[in-house]
Design a protein around this motif. Sequence first.
Motif, PDB file in Angstrom:
ATOM      1  N   ALA A 363       0.857  -1.360   0.105  1.00 21.97           N
ATOM      2  CA  ALA A 363       0.005  -0.161  -0.037  1.00 21.97           C
ATOM      3  C   ALA A 363       0.898   1.439  -0.017  1.00 21.97           C
ATOM      4  O   ALA A 363       0.701   2.183  -0.622  1.00 21.97           O
ATOM      5  CB  ALA A 363      -0.934   0.065   1.237  1.00 21.97           C
ATOM      6  N   GLU A 366       1.890   1.883  -3.450  1.00 26.54           N
ATOM      7  CA  GLU A 366       1.084   2.709  -4.339  1.00 26.54           C
ATOM      8  C   GLU A 366       0.870   4.214  -3.772  1.00 26.54           C
ATOM      9  O   GLU A 366       0.562   5.122  -4.800  1.00 26.54           O
ATOM     10  CB  GLU A 366      -0.386   1.959  -4.189  1.00 26.54           C
ATOM     11  N   SER A 380      -5.897   2.734  -1.583  1.00 23.48           N
ATOM     12  CA  SER A 380      -4.738   2.493  -1.038  1.00 23.48           C
ATOM     13  C   SER A 380      -4.059   3.127   0.073  1.00 23.48           C
ATOM     14  O   SER A 380      -3.661   2.316   1.056  1.00 23.48           O
ATOM     15  CB  SER A 380      -3.595   2.882  -2.168  1.00 23.48           C
TER      16      SER A 380
END
Length: 631
Positions: A363, A366, A380
């Motif tokens: 995450a 991202e 995200s």
Amino acid sequence: MKPLHPPPIHSSPPAGSTHHSHRSVSHPSTSVYFNRVLLITTLCHPHSPSPASFHPPSFHPLSTLLTTPTRRYGGLTHTKPTREAPSSPVHFGRSLEDVAAGRPYLEAYEVIEDFADVLLDEEAMATERAFRGDAARGPPGAPPLPAALLPGPKSWPLLGCLPYMLRHPAFDPNRVYLFWQAVTQEFGPIFRKDMPGHPNLVFITDPGDVFTMFHTTMLNPVRPGMTSLKKIREDTHKEREKGGRGCPAGDLFCNGAGILAEQGEKWWRVRRRVQRPITDQDIISRFLPDMDEVAKTFVRRIRNLRDRNNEMPHTFKNEIYKWSLESLATVALERRLNCLEDDLQASPESARLIPLAKQLLEALHETENVKLWQYFPTASITRLKEAHDVFSEGGEDPRRPSLLETLLATPGLTRGDVLTFLIDLLATGIDTTSHAVSHMLYLLARNPEVQSRLINEVDAEVGKPEHLLPEHIASLSYAKAKIHFPYHISLSYHISWFFNRVMPVGVGIIRRLNQDTVLGGYLVPKGWQVVAPTMLINHQDSIFPRAKEFLPERFLRGSPLAPTHPYAFLPFSFGTRMCIGRRVAYQEIMCLLIRILNEFTVDYKHEDMHLVNKLGYGPSHPLRFTFSDRN
């Protein structure tokens, strides 16, 4: 940060500039700093002034008054003056003449490694000092070109070069280095890349420019990124304050977001205090017996997982993650989590920490690349917060590890500072160390002649002892050409992680310029971000002879295959931003390497692997290695 104005490094101030009065030699820590910077600059740059001709204003010549630093937690505290005139202006265990002649890579790296452990005084670190880089490629004396003329992909308003990138035939979101390589071939060794949500980005691939970038930003090294992590931690702190909890000194994120996410004085306050406990080799060696037991447990795990053809299951990557967590926990928590045991024997933490670490890092990759979360909540940023909240809850329950006790006893660190640091150490260390081991095993499997030489050296130098000792690891010179293990028992061997060059873990090194800087013949403005991507530098034949070949001997002392520039390969970065967990990782990986090669030969019989990028680089395919008994 408050502006401080120590003496400039040039012999006279630039016209029109003003400075506070020069400090005198009575400020020993600044004198030590100048001496050390002088050695590194003289050693590592072909056009640096010679030591004999360089005397900072208001400082005695280096040969007449030298200072030897003594250290404790919190950095350089005082010095012991000496009137002797040693062969080198700084005590690095070698003469300046020995290192300066030819400036070979290994000798330069030794100085860089040592320099990372010299904690500069807080006042000097908070100071931005002029540095005049000379990496311009124009005719001598020619002025640098303006940044507006930097080559690079076409840029659109708001979108930057995103349309160009998405339409480019070399673009693969999982292998972004292929796009960078194509852009380098089209635009040259330095190019500008504008992206939405990011400030101006300049990519450099010349080690001379890397040198300039590091030394320009050395005293205030701002490493952009982790803004989403910082936001989550700041929001968590604000929510606690709204709930009426206030800010107890021991709370997580009360005094900052930690060394991963902070910059400037907030970062330096913690970094300078955790540096010694996590990099001092005597302290790290205390964890060697536990790490060795984890490595032996992993060898038993390999035996249990093999099929009838001695091959690992396609989930073997998860097993390496478990080893990494278990090994790192011996340092961060000083206890076993039993990750490598059967599920019934494993602790609850081991079952949830690995998927949480993966979720957090994926995450984070991202959110750091697509920053739409700055404008509205995204999936995200939500996943990042979920994983981070659970990780943080685990950090609220301190164990009784000696490292934790050591850090808590360090003046200037709160309980919240320490727990935040240990959370970051676990979350990032699991991923990077496991990928490093995966790459290492793959390269050994694909290069059996290298593996054979390494096995012979392990047999001759270490054997198969019941317990590994620091001297066992220090004895492996050929292994250290692969694993760069700088045990200070033997200062003559500081050799970089070779596998990290061919298949690096880090995507690149980034700094924000704190002044206008000449890079590649262009004057790059203050505030712009400069990226040195590892894959673009590591695979250049002009820098690494036969760059695509796996030749660990290139990092043995005196090798004609050594890098042609001392700043060509800095796998753990440079200066006070150098990877703080590097010596823990050295020890973990060396333990595992020795124990695996004691028992097995490694093979890989499937499709070739390449690197895929998340927050760092990892292997592209399941790790279906074949581990055959040596006997």
